[in-house]
Design a protein around this motif. Structure first.
Motif, PDB file in Angstrom:
ATOM      1  N   LEU A  92       3.479   8.184  -4.257  1.00  0.00           N
ATOM      2  CA  LEU A  92       4.448   8.079  -5.356  1.00  0.00           C
ATOM      3  C   LEU A  92       3.804   7.507  -6.615  1.00  0.00           C
ATOM      4  O   LEU A  92       3.993   8.030  -7.714  1.00  0.00           O
ATOM      5  CB  LEU A  92       5.617   7.193  -4.909  1.00  0.00           C
ATOM      6  CG  LEU A  92       6.625   6.749  -5.968  1.00  0.00           C
ATOM      7  CD1 LEU A  92       7.298   7.939  -6.631  1.00  0.00           C
ATOM      8  CD2 LEU A  92       7.649   5.814  -5.340  1.00  0.00           C
TER       9      LEU A  92
ATOM     10  N   GLU B  71      10.036   0.094  -4.195  1.00  0.00           N
ATOM     11  CA  GLU B  71       9.460   1.317  -4.779  1.00  0.00           C
ATOM     12  C   GLU B  71      10.285   1.745  -5.995  1.00  0.00           C
ATOM     13  O   GLU B  71       9.806   1.703  -7.124  1.00  0.00           O
ATOM     14  CB  GLU B  71       9.404   2.445  -3.730  1.00  0.00           C
ATOM     15  CG  GLU B  71       8.340   2.211  -2.656  1.00  0.00           C
ATOM     16  CD  GLU B  71       8.400   3.221  -1.513  1.00  0.00           C
ATOM     17  OE1 GLU B  71       9.495   3.518  -1.012  1.00  0.00           O
ATOM     18  OE2 GLU B  71       7.316   3.717  -1.121  1.00  0.00           O
TER      19      GLU B  71
ATOM     20  N   LYS C 172      13.926   9.021   1.201  1.00  0.00           N
ATOM     21  CA  LYS C 172      12.934   8.250   1.967  1.00  0.00           C
ATOM     22  C   LYS C 172      12.544   6.968   1.237  1.00  0.00           C
ATOM     23  O   LYS C 172      12.234   5.949   1.858  1.00  0.00           O
ATOM     24  CB  LYS C 172      11.684   9.103   2.182  1.00  0.00           C
ATOM     25  CG  LYS C 172      10.516   8.319   2.772  1.00  0.00           C
ATOM     26  CD  LYS C 172       9.248   9.137   2.844  1.00  0.00           C
ATOM     27  CE  LYS C 172       8.109   8.360   3.481  1.00  0.00           C
ATOM     28  NZ  LYS C 172       6.862   9.159   3.550  1.00  0.00           N
ATOM     29  N   LEU C 173      12.512   6.982  -0.065  1.00  0.00           N
ATOM     30  CA  LEU C 173      11.909   5.870  -0.802  1.00  0.00           C
ATOM     31  C   LEU C 173      12.819   4.658  -0.787  1.00  0.00           C
ATOM     32  O   LEU C 173      14.044   4.765  -0.696  1.00  0.00           O
ATOM     33  CB  LEU C 173      11.578   6.317  -2.224  1.00  0.00           C
ATOM     34  CG  LEU C 173      10.585   7.481  -2.237  1.00  0.00           C
ATOM     35  CD1 LEU C 173      10.392   8.029  -3.624  1.00  0.00           C
ATOM     36  CD2 LEU C 173       9.251   7.062  -1.629  1.00  0.00           C
ATOM     37  N   ARG C 174      12.182   3.476  -0.828  1.00  0.00           N
ATOM     38  CA  ARG C 174      12.926   2.228  -0.672  1.00  0.00           C
ATOM     39  C   ARG C 174      13.277   1.654  -2.052  1.00  0.00           C
ATOM     40  O   ARG C 174      12.447   1.624  -2.973  1.00  0.00           O
ATOM     41  CB  ARG C 174      12.087   1.230   0.118  1.00  0.00           C
ATOM     42  CG  ARG C 174      12.019   1.457   1.647  1.00  0.00           C
ATOM     43  CD  ARG C 174      11.489   2.790   2.163  1.00  0.00           C
ATOM     44  NE  ARG C 174      10.223   3.233   1.676  1.00  0.00           N
ATOM     45  CZ  ARG C 174       9.125   3.372   2.425  1.00  0.00           C
ATOM     46  NH1 ARG C 174       9.165   3.053   3.698  1.00  0.00           N
ATOM     47  NH2 ARG C 174       7.991   3.809   1.912  1.00  0.00           N
TER      48      ARG C 174
ATOM     49  N   LEU D 233       0.860  -1.177   0.000  1.00  0.00           N
ATOM     50  CA  LEU D 233       0.000   0.000   0.000  1.00  0.00           C
ATOM     51  C   LEU D 233       0.903   1.236   0.000  1.00  0.00           C
ATOM     52  O   LEU D 233       1.540   1.545   1.018  1.00  0.00           O
ATOM     53  CB  LEU D 233      -0.900  -0.027   1.246  1.00  0.00           C
ATOM     54  CG  LEU D 233      -2.284   0.631   1.181  1.00  0.00           C
ATOM     55  CD1 LEU D 233      -2.161   2.123   0.989  1.00  0.00           C
ATOM     56  CD2 LEU D 233      -3.169   0.043   0.135  1.00  0.00           C
ATOM     57  N   ASP D 234       0.979   1.908  -1.147  1.00  0.00           N
ATOM     58  CA  ASP D 234       1.851   3.085  -1.262  1.00  0.00           C
ATOM     59  C   ASP D 234       1.012   4.357  -1.106  1.00  0.00           C
ATOM     60  O   ASP D 234      -0.038   4.485  -1.719  1.00  0.00           O
ATOM     61  CB  ASP D 234       2.529   3.076  -2.637  1.00  0.00           C
ATOM     62  CG  ASP D 234       3.339   4.342  -2.870  1.00  0.00           C
ATOM     63  OD1 ASP D 234       4.354   4.531  -2.179  1.00  0.00           O
ATOM     64  OD2 ASP D 234       2.932   5.154  -3.717  1.00  0.00           O
TER      65      ASP D 234
END
Ligand code: AHG
Ligand code: MN
Ligand code: MN
Ligand code: MN
Length: 331
Positions: free
Chosen positions: A245, A277, A271-273, A120-121
């Motif tokens: 995103l 992501e 922050k983003l993985r 869940l983004d």
């Protein structure tokens, strides 16, 4: 040839996968089945998303995930739904999820595939009824099928992806994916429970006038990025930042634009993985003629060193990704 048929709108996802299977790499049918399993889970999550406020599944779950984020109930529900669909589907041997600290070993002796997933983004948007998404990457395991899962099976560079995609639970629900032969978008018809091909062979504009960045942290940006953003303002570009995103990426892919989540003093790797992501969207971006870097190198070339590692992300129209890099080089 039959694949010509695939581009006539009105083709269901199932039919499209079948046509493509005959034409392309996953002749074995296992990747086709895995894509169907993901589509099934997305239909279930879509239904739950659409009734979150009614079914009391909005709000916080009451636990913190490995990211240090307060999990939302729908984060946990989506995670369970995708886990269940992937383990029942029988094609997957291991899963890396944003919502689980460790690798999920499905103990599946015949599973050939590894999935990395952000179930869940855009969780901060669930309770305020703004678009959210799911992001997934699919790899073939490296070590022999049936042997114990090794870390190299789940920490592969994005360039190894055999497929990736996202679901956008927006004004309509869409599934967009690639298997390395271009990008195709499907729109969900809830009354029929089917995804229909609506965006065949998606191609991103080479340039754009939309920039997506959280300017709340502008003071922590490097000077090059600050001057690029000042230039966007001078050119009177549109600032669009949804906080999901998937939604920002999808709009920029269709209309042209750039999404930036930079390294800042507070968050040196952004922050983003990387695993669930950046890699998935970078594969889609490149397959649609767009670009994705960490500010220096292609996202897809980054060799992962930890499951939940973060990366700065510059993704969207080629000319925009290149231009911001130029500003950062000159400053
Ligand atoms: P997730 O909800 O899966 O944790 O991801 C949220 C991400 C991304 O979707 C969004 O663009 C970004 O976090 C927003 O971060 P900020 O609120 O820091 O701008
Ligand atoms: Mn999260
Ligand atoms: Mn996310
Ligand atoms: Mn998430």
């Amino acid at each position: 040839d039959k694949s010509g048929l695939a581009y006539s709108v009105g083709v269901t996802l199932d039919r499209f996968i079948k046509i493509k299977q005959e034409d392309f790499t996953f002749a074995s049918g296992e990747l086709s089945q895995l894509l169907r399993d993901i589509a099934l889970a997305s239909k279930i999550v879509n239904r739950e998303t659409n009734r979150a406020g009614l079914a009391n599944i909005g709000g916080a779950f009451g636990q913190t995930n490995v990211q240090g984020e307060e999990q939302q109930k729908l984060d946990v529900i989506a995670n369970i739904r995708f886990m269940r669909a992937l383990s029942k589907g029988g094609e997957v041997c291991a899963i890396v999820s944003e919502e689980d600290d460790e690798v999920i070993d499905l103990q599946n002796k015949s599973g050939k595939y590894v999935v990395a997933i952000d179930p869940l983004d855009g969780s901060s948007n669930i309770d305020v009824n703004i678009s959210i998404g799911t992001i997934f990457s699919i790899y073939r395991r490296i070590t022999p099928v049936g042997s114990p899962i090794q870390i190299e099976d789940v920490m592969q560079p994005g360039a190894n992806q055999v497929a990736s995609g996202y679901v956008l639970y927006g004004s309509s629900t869409m599934l967009v994916y690639t298997t390395g032969h271009g990008v195709n978008g499907f729109t969900y018809e809830p009354s029929l429970g089917e995804f229909f091909l609506s965006h065949p062979n998606m191609r991103a504009p080479q340039n754009g006038k939309i920039y997506s960045v959280n300017e709340g942290t502008y003071n922590h940006f490097d000077d090059g990025l600050k001057s690029y953003i000042q230039e966007c303002k001078k050119r009177e570009y549109s600032a669009r930042y949804i906080g999901s995103l998937v939604a920002d990426f999808h709009r920029n892919l269709l209309k042209g634009g750039i999404y930036i989540y930079p390294a800042t003093a507070k968050a040196p790797n952004g922050k983003l993985r990387l695993l669930y992501e950046a890699n998935a969207l970078a594969f889609i971006a490149e397959q649609a003629g767009a670009k994705a870097t960490d500010g220096k190198q292609r996202i897809l070339e980054i060799m992962p060193s930890s499951l939940h590692q973060r990366t700065p992300l510059y993704i969207g129209s080629v000319k925009m990704v290149d231009e911001v890099a130029q500003y950062q080089k000159n400053n």
